[in-house]
Structure formats: C-alpha cells, structure tokens
Design a protein around this motif. Structure first.
Motif, PDB file in Angstrom:
ATOM      1  N   ALA A  29       0.898  -1.092   0.091  1.00  0.00           N
ATOM      2  CA  ALA A  29       0.029   0.327  -0.144  1.00  0.00           C
ATOM      3  C   ALA A  29       0.562   1.429  -0.031  1.00  0.00           C
ATOM      4  O   ALA A  29       1.961   1.264   1.096  1.00  0.00           O
ATOM      5  CB  ALA A  29      -0.914   0.260   1.228  1.00  0.00           C
ATOM      6  N   ASP A  30       0.248   1.929  -0.492  1.00  0.00           N
ATOM      7  CA  ASP A  30       1.471   3.621  -0.767  1.00  0.00           C
ATOM      8  C   ASP A  30       0.268   4.360  -1.331  1.00  0.00           C
ATOM      9  O   ASP A  30      -0.333   4.615  -2.357  1.00  0.00           O
ATOM     10  CB  ASP A  30       1.963   3.168  -2.165  1.00  0.00           C
ATOM     11  N   PHE A  31      -0.207   5.017  -0.179  1.00  0.00           N
ATOM     12  CA  PHE A  31      -1.245   6.107  -0.779  1.00  0.00           C
ATOM     13  C   PHE A  31      -1.132   8.127   0.555  1.00  0.00           C
ATOM     14  O   PHE A  31      -0.577   7.268   1.461  1.00  0.00           O
ATOM     15  CB  PHE A  31      -3.237   6.058  -0.351  1.00  0.00           C
ATOM     16  N   ILE A 172     -10.877   3.699  -1.076  1.00  0.00           N
ATOM     17  CA  ILE A 172      -9.343   2.924  -0.457  1.00  0.00           C
ATOM     18  C   ILE A 172     -10.397   1.228  -1.244  1.00  0.00           C
ATOM     19  O   ILE A 172     -11.247   0.669  -1.154  1.00  0.00           O
ATOM     20  CB  ILE A 172      -8.688   2.226   0.414  1.00  0.00           C
ATOM     21  N   VAL A 178      -3.430  -5.760  -3.402  1.00  0.00           N
ATOM     22  CA  VAL A 178      -3.541  -4.444  -3.941  1.00  0.00           C
ATOM     23  C   VAL A 178      -4.116  -3.531  -3.342  1.00  0.00           C
ATOM     24  O   VAL A 178      -5.503  -3.728  -3.146  1.00  0.00           O
ATOM     25  CB  VAL A 178      -3.793  -5.285  -5.403  1.00  0.00           C
ATOM     26  N   VAL A 179      -3.927  -2.019  -2.973  1.00  0.00           N
ATOM     27  CA  VAL A 179      -4.330  -1.265  -2.878  1.00  0.00           C
ATOM     28  C   VAL A 179      -4.542  -0.011  -3.848  1.00  0.00           C
ATOM     29  O   VAL A 179      -3.890  -0.038  -3.613  1.00  0.00           O
ATOM     30  CB  VAL A 179      -3.846  -0.757  -1.618  1.00  0.00           C
ATOM     31  N   THR A 180      -5.847   0.153  -3.610  1.00  0.00           N
ATOM     32  CA  THR A 180      -5.695   1.636  -4.975  1.00  0.00           C
ATOM     33  C   THR A 180      -6.271   2.549  -3.902  1.00  0.00           C
ATOM     34  O   THR A 180      -7.823   2.367  -3.750  1.00  0.00           O
ATOM     35  CB  THR A 180      -6.330   1.433  -6.538  1.00  0.00           C
ATOM     36  N   GLN A 181      -6.207   3.750  -4.399  1.00  0.00           N
ATOM     37  CA  GLN A 181      -6.439   4.936  -4.050  1.00  0.00           C
ATOM     38  C   GLN A 181      -7.392   5.460  -4.889  1.00  0.00           C
ATOM     39  O   GLN A 181      -7.247   5.587  -5.954  1.00  0.00           O
ATOM     40  CB  GLN A 181      -5.866   5.979  -3.817  1.00  0.00           C
ATOM     41  N   HIS A 182      -9.174   5.934  -4.748  1.00  0.00           N
ATOM     42  CA  HIS A 182      -9.705   6.644  -6.038  1.00  0.00           C
ATOM     43  C   HIS A 182     -10.589   8.176  -5.177  1.00  0.00           C
ATOM     44  O   HIS A 182     -10.839   7.658  -3.716  1.00  0.00           O
ATOM     45  CB  HIS A 182     -11.355   5.029  -6.278  1.00  0.00           C
ATOM     46  N   ASP A 187     -15.702   7.067  -9.073  1.00  0.00           N
ATOM     47  CA  ASP A 187     -14.040   6.499  -9.879  1.00  0.00           C
ATOM     48  C   ASP A 187     -14.306   5.449  -9.699  1.00  0.00           C
ATOM     49  O   ASP A 187     -13.739   4.637 -10.341  1.00  0.00           O
ATOM     50  CB  ASP A 187     -13.056   7.488  -9.135  1.00  0.00           C
ATOM     51  N   VAL A 188     -14.433   5.046  -7.655  1.00  0.00           N
ATOM     52  CA  VAL A 188     -14.562   3.667  -7.657  1.00  0.00           C
ATOM     53  C   VAL A 188     -15.337   3.016  -8.792  1.00  0.00           C
ATOM     54  O   VAL A 188     -14.375   1.409  -8.854  1.00  0.00           O
ATOM     55  CB  VAL A 188     -14.497   3.526  -6.062  1.00  0.00           C
ATOM     56  N   TYR A 191     -13.417   1.457 -11.526  1.00  0.00           N
ATOM     57  CA  TYR A 191     -12.269   0.294 -11.717  1.00  0.00           C
ATOM     58  C   TYR A 191     -13.564  -0.720 -12.474  1.00  0.00           C
ATOM     59  O   TYR A 191     -13.713  -1.569 -10.952  1.00  0.00           O
ATOM     60  CB  TYR A 191     -12.224   0.889 -10.006  1.00  0.00           C
TER      61      TYR A 191
END
Lengths: 207, 247
Positions: A29-31, A172, A178-182, A187-188, A191
């Motif tokens: 994770a990176d946010f 999130i 796998v971590v994604t930010q929206h 937006d989410v 995805y």
C-alpha cells in the motif's frame, strides 16, 4: 503541516513458515490522505483490509515501509498510546494487543488525547433498528472535528452501497493485497476490479 | 444547572478503552434514556455514574458536588439510587420486607435489632407509601417470589425508591417483560416522573421514544447521538427503519 495519514511503501508479507519462506500473502500500500475525510474501504474477504487496518493502528508490524499519522511513525509510538493516534473499532469496542521489541519508555508519546484516525471495521448496519442514521451522523461529527474516518464495508445489500455513496468522499479498494485509491464514488465504480466485485449489486441498481 | 452531570468520562480496562469521552447531563425532573447495541458500554457507563467503577478520567457532578470516585454507598446516601440488569430481590421475604430493608430509617434504627420491625408503625407506613407509588399496595404480605414478573420489576423500582433518592438509574427495566407488563411499566414511569429524575438504559426504542425527554445513543463506548425523541426521529435512516412507524 503533515498529512493526516501517510502510508509509504508499506509491505506486509506472510510466509508459509519460519523456515519455508514461500510467501503466502502479500499486501502493498502507498497512499496519502492530506485532510480530514470519510474514506470508504471495500474489497473481498481475505483481500487484506483488516491487515491494512492493523498496520495503520500499529498493532501489526510491516515487512517494509511505514505509516505516519500526523507525521508520527505509528510503530515508534508507545504501544499504550498508539490508540490515541489511530483506533480500530470492531462491531463493539476493541483495541488489539500490541507487541513491540522496545520498552515503552524508549518510544515516543502520542501527543494526542483523542484518536486522530478512526477505523470502523464492518459496523453492523441494520435497516430495522434505526442506528445507521446515528452512526453516520457520528462519522460526520468526527470529520467535522478534524478526524480521519475509515469505513470498511463488505457490501452485500443495496443499502450498503447507498451508505457508502451518501457519506464517503473517497475510497480505498483492496483486492489480493493490491491497494488502490479513488477520488469519488463514481471513480471507484469505474474501476474494473471494483465493478467485478460488486457485480450483482450494480445491476440491481440498473434494474 | 443540571442535577447530574458526567464530564468527559474515560474508562479503560488495561489496553481496552471501554468508555471514551462520555459527557451526559440530566435535568431535574426529566426522564433520560440511554440506548445502544450490546457491548456498547451502557452498563459500564452506569457503573461509573453510580460509583461502582471509578472512571479512569473525567468527573461526575451531582447537585453541584463532585462525586467522582466516592464509594457507591456514599453516593447512594446522597440521593442517587439504581436498579440492576438482573433482579436483585430477597425472594423468600415478603414484598413489604424488601422495601423496609432498603429504607434509610430501617438502616439507622435496626442495626442491632432488639424489637420487631413489624411493630414499628412509622416504618410500615413509609414502606406502604413506596408500595403505593409503584402500584403494589394490597400485595405487601405476599412473598416477593409469588409476584408476576412485571410486578417484581415494579418492586425492584420500589426498592430503589426506598432509599429516598433524587435521581434513579434503571438498567433495562423492560428486559424480560411482555407487551402488557411493558405498558404497565410505562405508566408507572410516567407517574414517577414528577417526583424523581429518571435515567434508564433501554433496548426497547419505542418505549424510550414514548417516555423520554432526552435520549443519548452510546456506541463504541462513545455518545454518538443525543437529542429529544423528535430530534432523533427526524433522522432519515430512523424513518426508514421499523421505528419510523411510531413517529
């Protein structure tokens, strides 16, 4: 002024055993979340949501990377004060036990009286009893008081999505580590992995 | 000024925060409801307010006096009375004996019993006044175990009132009661509201919405909502729930 929450190059790897170092699960994770907000978190069971929560509250240690709450590295804060920075709520109130190699006297104080980050892990939403409204108002109050709120929901009914849409400003999504930010609900939903995960619930809306 | 106030109460058991920053305020003569899901901290909160637990932080003010950390019997003598979630009666004793045992005059005079309390007309009269308040006059010589469940609950409230309190804390008074007994309890509380300040923990939200002047919702050890029944019922999600029908 530091960000409310920085998750930098965070990695957690679980291995098969002490000697057999075959990874069985990996979370990355990176946010950054700069300002007070209500953040929705979604993802299938076993995708790593609770592990991510534990890493943010400092009750679980990362393999690599770090978590900073208002600039403070949570894993360097005294274990008995970590919940003053980030707190994890299960269905009822609970704080996980902490393990640390260093004694508390060698670590930093939290310098906070009331938690900065509030992580709500699948609160029990029941349309019959009316509590949903009180819980949502509480999340809004925390945000208005300058806190960061995470709301983790495993949507299996239509109204769960309504709640997330009504209250969350960003999202999130976690899947297979796998971590994604929206930036928004729309937006989410754009995805593809999130669309696949929500599947049936989204078609219900169209119907 | 409020008759009873809790200011920023925290309670920790080891690493477990059970109450976080609870502030409550009860005005004289009002019925105040506390509701919340199981495990939310309602009973722990009651224990802190009535002196059974000492809060880790925060203050409890009754009638302008700081009573934080005082022992429960002291707090009780000052005029704070409570009932418990589980029935707390002497089953083999008669209804009136249960009341007499809780009267301050009995406790003063009969520390060493040299004569029978049943010859003490004044004490019996005091007990009858209480039994009249809770609707049990005429049943005073029955063993308390023979009462219906609803009447046992009324007797328990009578025991709490016998201490001559100004504020009464009731922990889930409707628990275990059927529809009829719950209605009777509601009219009993309506009758008592002019004389006492009442605080009750309740699961039955309809019961609270009908009776309470103010309601505080406790969840995750915190007060998540507070207001009059009308204010709480105006919430869109409350209206969508089964409770919406009452509004």
């Amino acid at each position: 002024m530091s960000a409310m929450l920085e998750v930098k190059g965070l990695q957690k790897t679980y291995f098969k055993g002490r000697f057999d170092r075959t990874p069985t699960f990996q979370l990355g994770a990176d946010f950054v979340i700069e300002k007070p907000a209500i953040v929705g978190m979604m993802g299938p069971n076993g995708s790593g949501k609770t592990t991510l929560f534990e890493l943010i509250t400092g009750s679980n240690s990362p393999t690599a990377g770090e978590v900073r709450v208002q600039g403070k590295n949570i894993h360097h804060v005294r274990t008995d004060q970590r919940d003053r920075l980030a707190i994890h709520y299960h269905q009822s109130y609970q704080v996980r036990s902490f393990r640390s190699l260093k004694p508390n006297v060698l670590m930093q104080p939290a310098d906070s009286d009331y938690p900065v980050v509030h992580l709500f892990d699948e609160p029990q939403f029941n349309t019959q009893d009316g509590y949903i409204g009180f819980m949502l108002d509480f999340f809004r109050k925390l945000r208005a008081d300058g806190r960061l709120v995470f709301l983790c929901v495993h949507p299996n009914e239509r109204f769960h999505l309504e709640i997330l849409q009504e209250i969350c400003e960003q999202f999130i999504f976690v899947q297979k580590g796998v971590v994604t930010q929206h930036d928004s609900y729309d937006d989410v939903l754009n995805y593809q992995p999130a669309r696949d995960y929500l599947g049936q619930l989204l078609t219900d809306r169209a119907a | 000024m409020a008759l009873f106030e809790a200011r920023n109460i925290h309670k920790r058991f080891g690493s477990r925060v059970v109450l976080e920053n609870i502030s409550l305020s009860f005005e004289e003569g009002q019925v105040n409801g506390i509701m919340g899901p199981n495990g939310a901290g309602k009973t722990t909160c009651f224990h802190c307010l009535t002196g059974h637990y000492k809060p880790t932080r925060g203050n409890i003010i009754f009638d302008g006096q700081d009573i934080t950390g005082k022992p429960p019997q002291r707090i009780s003598r000052m005029g704070v009375s409570r009932s418990f979630q589980l029935m707390n009666l002497f089953d083999d004793s008669s209804v009136i004996e249960n009341i007499i045992l809780a009267l301050p005059d009995f406790r003063r005079r009969y520390a060493q019993a040299t004569r029978s309390v049943f010859d003490d007309r004044e004490l019996l009269e005091q007990a009858r006044v209480i039994l009249d308040q809770v609707g049990l006059l005429g049943q005073e010589w029955l063993p308390s175990l023979s009462l219906s469940y609803g009447n046992r609950r009324a007797l328990e409230i009578g025991v709490a009132l016998a201490a001559n309190p100004r504020i009464v804390f009731l922990d889930e008074p409707t628990s275990g009661l059927g529809a009829e007994a719950t209605r009777q309890l509601a009219s009993l509380i309506n009758k008592l509201r002019s004389k006492y300040t009442i605080v009750m923990i309740e699961h039955d939200m309809r019961f609270l919405f009908e009776l309470a002047d103010t309601i505080s919702v406790i969840h995750w050890g915190q007060v998540i909502a507070q207001g009059t029944p009308d204010e709480l019922q105006s919430n869109k999600w409350v209206q969508r729930s089964a409770l919406g029908e009452v509004a």
